[in-house]
Design a protein around this motif. Structure first.
Motif, PDB file in Angstrom:
ATOM      1  N   PRO A  22       0.807  -1.220   0.000  1.00  0.00           N
ATOM      2  CA  PRO A  22       0.000   0.000   0.000  1.00  0.00           C
ATOM      3  C   PRO A  22       0.840   1.270   0.000  1.00  0.00           C
ATOM      4  CG  PRO A  22      -0.279  -1.210   2.060  1.00  0.00           C
ATOM      5  CD  PRO A  22       0.566  -2.058   1.157  1.00  0.00           C
ATOM      6  N   GLU A  23       2.047   1.217   0.539  1.00  0.00           N
ATOM      7  CA  GLU A  23       2.957   2.364   0.494  1.00  0.00           C
ATOM      8  C   GLU A  23       4.339   1.845   0.147  1.00  0.00           C
ATOM      9  OE1 GLU A  23       3.548   6.464   2.890  1.00  0.00           O
ATOM     10  OE2 GLU A  23       3.515   4.663   4.130  1.00  0.00           O
ATOM     11  N   PHE A  24       5.064   2.566  -0.708  1.00  0.00           N
ATOM     12  CA  PHE A  24       6.373   2.097  -1.131  1.00  0.00           C
ATOM     13  C   PHE A  24       7.314   3.280  -1.354  1.00  0.00           C
ATOM     14  CE2 PHE A  24       3.565   2.446  -4.729  1.00  0.00           C
ATOM     15  CZ  PHE A  24       4.312   3.067  -5.715  1.00  0.00           C
ATOM     16  N   ALA A  25       8.617   2.984  -1.289  1.00  0.00           N
ATOM     17  CA  ALA A  25       9.658   4.007  -1.421  1.00  0.00           C
ATOM     18  C   ALA A  25      10.262   3.956  -2.820  1.00  0.00           C
ATOM     19  CB  ALA A  25      10.737   3.771  -0.375  1.00  0.00           C
ATOM     20  N   PRO A  77      -0.324  10.122  -5.717  1.00  0.00           N
ATOM     21  CA  PRO A  77      -0.660   9.008  -4.826  1.00  0.00           C
ATOM     22  C   PRO A  77      -2.160   8.813  -4.675  1.00  0.00           C
ATOM     23  CG  PRO A  77       0.087  10.892  -3.556  1.00  0.00           C
ATOM     24  CD  PRO A  77       0.259  11.246  -5.010  1.00  0.00           C
ATOM     25  N   ALA A  78      -2.526   7.646  -4.222  1.00  0.00           N
ATOM     26  CA  ALA A  78      -3.926   7.303  -4.020  1.00  0.00           C
ATOM     27  C   ALA A  78      -4.640   8.379  -3.221  1.00  0.00           C
ATOM     28  CB  ALA A  78      -4.033   5.967  -3.295  1.00  0.00           C
ATOM     29  N   PRO A 116      -2.997   2.804  -4.987  1.00  0.00           N
ATOM     30  CA  PRO A 116      -2.513   2.912  -6.365  1.00  0.00           C
ATOM     31  C   PRO A 116      -2.121   4.349  -6.687  1.00  0.00           C
ATOM     32  CG  PRO A 116      -4.903   2.901  -6.361  1.00  0.00           C
ATOM     33  CD  PRO A 116      -4.468   2.715  -4.922  1.00  0.00           C
ATOM     34  N   VAL A 117      -1.356   4.512  -7.750  1.00  0.00           N
ATOM     35  CA  VAL A 117      -0.975   5.848  -8.200  1.00  0.00           C
ATOM     36  C   VAL A 117      -1.692   6.153  -9.501  1.00  0.00           C
ATOM     37  CG1 VAL A 117       1.276   5.832  -7.062  1.00  0.00           C
ATOM     38  CG2 VAL A 117       1.079   4.999  -9.401  1.00  0.00           C
ATOM     39  N   SER A 118      -1.888   7.439  -9.748  1.00  0.00           N
ATOM     40  CA  SER A 118      -2.486   7.904 -10.998  1.00  0.00           C
ATOM     41  C   SER A 118      -1.424   8.641 -11.800  1.00  0.00           C
ATOM     42  CB  SER A 118      -3.639   8.869 -10.727  1.00  0.00           C
ATOM     43  OG  SER A 118      -4.659   8.237 -10.022  1.00  0.00           O
TER      44      SER A 118
END
Length: 110
Positions: free
Chosen positions: A3-6, A36-37, A79-81
């Motif tokens: 859900p979160e990443f570097a 970011p989401a 997710p990212v847009s």
């Protein structure tokens, strides 16, 4: 994907059907943002503008890669847009140009 990443480095660019980077010209890469989401354009975490492109002698489109100093990362929530704006600056009657957007993220431990 967690859900979160570097992200340690990133690359957001247009390529042609041979995977060659499309510099300016023929395309003006006005801007590209990874959001970011749940975010808005103002919350972009990673972005690229054509103004970041160097002269060919100084690296050309290679300057569009985003690197962070050692020990620093950009945190993204999945997710990212993807939001982008590109301008085709070729003459009006030019042949069709097929292009794709490459999003490269080097995901590293946080």
């Amino acid at each position: 994907m967690p859900p979160e990443f570097a992200v340690g480095s990133s690359f957001l660019q247009f390529v042609d059907n041979r995977s060659a980077i499309l510099d300016y010209p023929p395309l003006h890469h006005h801007h590209t943002h990874l959001i970011p989401a749940g975010g808005t354009l103002a919350d972009h975490a990673i972005h690229t503008y054509s103004d970041f492109q160097c002269a060919e002698a100084q690296g050309g489109a290679g300057c569009l890669a985003g690197f962070h100093p050692p020990g620093y990362v950009r945190m993204l929530k999945a997710p990212v847009s993807l939001y982008l704006e590109m301008n085709d600056v070729r003459p009006r009657d030019s042949a069709t140009l097929h292009s794709w957007v490459v999003v490269g993220l080097n995901i590293v431990p946080a």
